[in-house]
Write a protein that holds these residues in place. Structure first.
Motif, mmCIF file in Angstrom:
data_model
loop_
_atom_site.group_PDB
_atom_site.id
_atom_site.type_symbol
_atom_site.label_atom_id
_atom_site.label_comp_id
_atom_site.label_asym_id
_atom_site.label_seq_id
_atom_site.Cartn_x
_atom_site.Cartn_y
_atom_site.Cartn_z
ATOM 1 N N ILE A 75 70.206 -8.805 -1.619
ATOM 2 C CA ILE A 75 70.556 -9.103 -0.332
ATOM 3 C C ILE A 75 72.095 -8.710 -0.273
ATOM 4 C CG2 ILE A 75 71.340 -10.928 1.462
ATOM 5 C CD1 ILE A 75 68.493 -12.189 0.693
ATOM 6 N N ALA A 76 72.842 -8.862 -1.157
ATOM 7 C CA ALA A 76 74.048 -8.532 -1.503
ATOM 8 C C ALA A 76 74.296 -6.926 -1.629
ATOM 9 C CB ALA A 76 74.539 -9.163 -2.812
ATOM 10 N N GLN A 113 63.543 -17.286 4.980
ATOM 11 C CA GLN A 113 64.133 -16.982 3.760
ATOM 12 C C GLN A 113 64.914 -15.840 3.462
ATOM 13 O OE1 GLN A 113 60.706 -16.995 1.000
ATOM 14 N NE2 GLN A 113 60.378 -19.224 0.942
ATOM 15 N N ILE A 116 63.584 -6.982 -1.057
ATOM 16 C CA ILE A 116 63.812 -8.413 -0.754
ATOM 17 C C ILE A 116 62.479 -9.116 0.026
ATOM 18 C CG2 ILE A 116 64.978 -9.676 0.967
ATOM 19 C CD1 ILE A 116 67.169 -7.622 0.784
ATOM 20 N N GLN A 176 66.366 -11.618 -5.533
ATOM 21 C CA GLN A 176 66.474 -11.622 -4.036
ATOM 22 C C GLN A 176 68.056 -11.810 -3.670
ATOM 23 O OE1 GLN A 176 65.213 -14.945 -1.152
ATOM 24 N NE2 GLN A 176 63.279 -13.578 -1.044
ATOM 25 N N ASP A 177 68.459 -12.659 -4.162
ATOM 26 C CA ASP A 177 70.025 -12.873 -3.675
ATOM 27 C C ASP A 177 70.814 -11.758 -3.914
ATOM 28 O OD1 ASP A 177 69.470 -15.448 -2.640
ATOM 29 O OD2 ASP A 177 70.170 -16.373 -4.437
#
Length: 217
Positions: free
Chosen positions: A160-161, A74, A193, A156-157
């Protein structure tokens, strides 16, 4: 997206070796008085992070090899072996209604192990975090530079960015930070994350139960 197994820098690797030497040699008394990833004084910390809470649930979960594989699929980096074992997820409630999640994660930094207490919403967005244990000046100065405000409300996305191909906080976001602060901010962001992925994988039953029983929250 960076290669999921290539985010550790040489300085981080050196810190890992030093940490192992200390632990094996029995010369790390600071760790003798507290279990790994243990939330100290849960009532105090939970009610500080969720002031409207009237109580909380604690759910013990086993982070095993299956969880490790799932998390590794993931997110862009795997769980370390030392992160395996039993951990506790806290669910603060207000008159029976869940408010979110709280969990503590231990992360390796250049100055040793840091313990980070995470508060997440039911949608697994960052509500708040605090250092339960952290060494180095950057532990306080990075907060003065706006790290908390940078990651609050992110899922989460979006977290990560914030990172570059090497898993470090993007330079444009760390313009006011020195090198130590940026390194610590990167560790904290990766920890956020990771804790989201761990909760969704290791406590999937709890997450699903809360979503089904409280669809309006």
């Amino acid at each position: 997206m960076w290669h999921r197994h290539a985010i550790a820098s040489r300085r981080l690797a050196s810190a890992l070796v030093a940490a192992i030497i200390l632990l094996v040699g029995g010369t790390a008394p600071a760790w003798a008085d507290a279990p790994y990833c243990s939330l100290r004084d849960p009532s105090h910390q939970i009610y500080e992070m969720y002031p409207t809470a009237t109580g909380y649930r604690s759910v013990v979960g086993d982070i095993n090899n299956e969880t490790q594989v799932t998390v590794g699929e993931q997110i862009p980096f795997p769980l370390l072996h030392g992160e395996m074992g039993q951990h506790t997820l806290y669910v603060p409630v207000d008159s029976g209604d869940p408010l979110g999640y709280i969990q503590i994660r231990s992360e390796l930094t250049e100055w040793g192990m840091a313990e980070i207490v995470w508060a997440l919403s039911l949608q697994r967005e960052v509500v708040d975090f605090r250092f339960q244990r952290c060494r180095g000046r950057a532990c306080s100065s990075v907060l003065d530079k706006g790290l908390r405000e940078l990651i609050q409300g992110l899922d989460q996305d979006a977290l990560i960015a914030l990172l570059d191909d090497q898993g470090q906080l993007q330079e444009s976001l760390a313009a006011t930070m020195n090198e130590d602060e940026r390194m610590l901010a990167s560790v904290v962001t990766r920890s956020a994350i990771k804790v989201i992925a761990v909760i969704e994988s290791g406590w999937s039953t709890t997450v699903r139960e809360l979503a089904q029983n409280h669809p309006d929250l």
